[in-house]
Write an enzyme that holds these catalytic residues in place. Sequence first.
Site, PDB file in Angstrom:
ATOM      1  N   HIS A   1      -2.180  -8.822  -7.946  1.00 30.33           N
ATOM      2  CA  HIS A   1      -3.167  -8.139  -9.469  1.00 30.33           C
ATOM      3  C   HIS A   1      -3.224  -9.111 -10.541  1.00 30.33           C
ATOM      4  CE1 HIS A   1      -2.875  -5.412  -6.098  1.00 30.33           C
ATOM      5  NE2 HIS A   1      -3.319  -5.104  -6.279  1.00 30.33           N
TER       6      HIS A   1
ATOM      7  N   ASP B   1       2.963   2.209   3.260  1.00 34.08           N
ATOM      8  CA  ASP B   1       2.622   0.252   3.289  1.00 34.08           C
ATOM      9  C   ASP B   1       4.033   0.401   3.816  1.00 34.08           C
ATOM     10  OD1 ASP B   1       0.112  -0.389   2.254  1.00 34.08           O
ATOM     11  OD2 ASP B   1       1.102   0.772   0.190  1.00 34.08           O
TER      12      ASP B   1
END
Length: 497
Positions: free
Chosen positions: A163, A370
């Site tokens: 990101h 996750d």
Amino acid sequence: MGYVGSANRVFFKANLNEMIKMRSGKILLLLLCLNVVAYGVIGASQTCPADLSSDCNDSGEWEGEFFPDIPKIKYEGPSSKNPLSFKWYNAEEEILGKKMKDWMRFSVAFWHTFRGTGGDPFGAATKFWPWEDGTNSLAMAKRRMRANFEFINKLGVDKWCFHDRDIAPEGNTLEESNANLDEMVALAKELQGSKIHPLWGTAQLFVHPRFMHGAATSPEVAVFAYAAAQVKKAMEVTHYLGGENYVFWGGREGYQTLLNTDMGRELDHLARFLQAAVAHKKKIGFNGTLLIEPKPQEPTKHQYDWDAATSANFLRKYDLLDEFKLNIECNHATLSGHSCHHELETARINGLLGNIDANTGDPQIGWDTDQFLTDIGEATLVMLSVIRNGGLAPGGFNFDAKLRRESTDVEDLFIAHISGMDTLARGLRNAAKLIEDGSLGELVRKRYQSFDSEIGQQIEAGKADFDFLEKKAMEWGEPKVPSAKQELAEMFFQSAL
């Protein structure tokens, strides 16, 4: 991604002032030293240890290796007891006519591997990597970027994902943020050389308070414009770094209640945003694939890209099917009430399977945990879809997975990735065995063989109307329905594991 807050600083300053009043001389000196040590452990990341001959100065340079005790990870085979080796992933080995590394196309997720802190909604950070200094400065970002590429090289992969705000600190203005990103991207370009490049890049449009109501779906036009500017820049730097894909994850593109939401208008705005992204991609000559990543909820109550089917319908409605594919995350599939295999097959049969975020969730925990994928059965099903898809290129497997909160050693970063890579490699080997054996495929073929008849082919070609079918139903009488052989199918599957 987590960031070190200011609460601990306030706590320790208060204690420090109290100790100054209460202690003096050697006792005060001792307490001050203990306070500094405690702050280093609890309130901020550790500074560079002297025993690595390191230099944590403002330049961000680090002398020596970030992982001095970790060798380059090699394939040693299933009999190896070395945790820092591959037991099943042999990059150059051919499976079904393609090298393992080409089936997999593994990628390291920068945000989890190098920005993950171990913090969760109920606890503070637990991971303090030796190269961290507790700041979000450019110097620290550069040091972190160097650690990233040493990790990638030692792990033996050639792709990474990021990101924009993970790799470069956000500034006070958009211009300052862009300048910070430019500086970090220049370093990344230098460090990745000619052999490494991003599997994909993306913009982080969910952490900053400006995005509390969404980005492309925000009711504020200024937020929509800011998000567009951020995506524009993120797409450009992804292109500059040789990225093969660009991802849109609508973390806050959804709603908490429909009472204050114009859902139709928000979906229209999201479509206009994505249409503008397509136009900019073509304008700058970026040939990478644009990917949408479905997720049902969390952080919002309902996110518009709920699952693969919902996302496909959205793309179809707004005439974007030819411009996008899907990035399927296994943990998100669980949250939407599906298996990862279901989501992959839904994407595949719609021609939309582009990339996989290789992780999993805990069925006993209700949020997006996750975790690294370690279930051999699930990995085998995943690889069956990938093989049926002919591979994932230009997509791949991105390890959008993080260490458990309690795993705090630097070597755990390697062990987790090795385990995830080995699991998918075993899945590939198992899926190849199933295909080469053919028993499962033959079972499925026989189950549908009645449609191989002349009438079945007429139905599939759309040439059998209801009048014709009614006539055949009266002619045939009550249908004889054979067994589905589910237990036999499961037996075939289990025999390959």
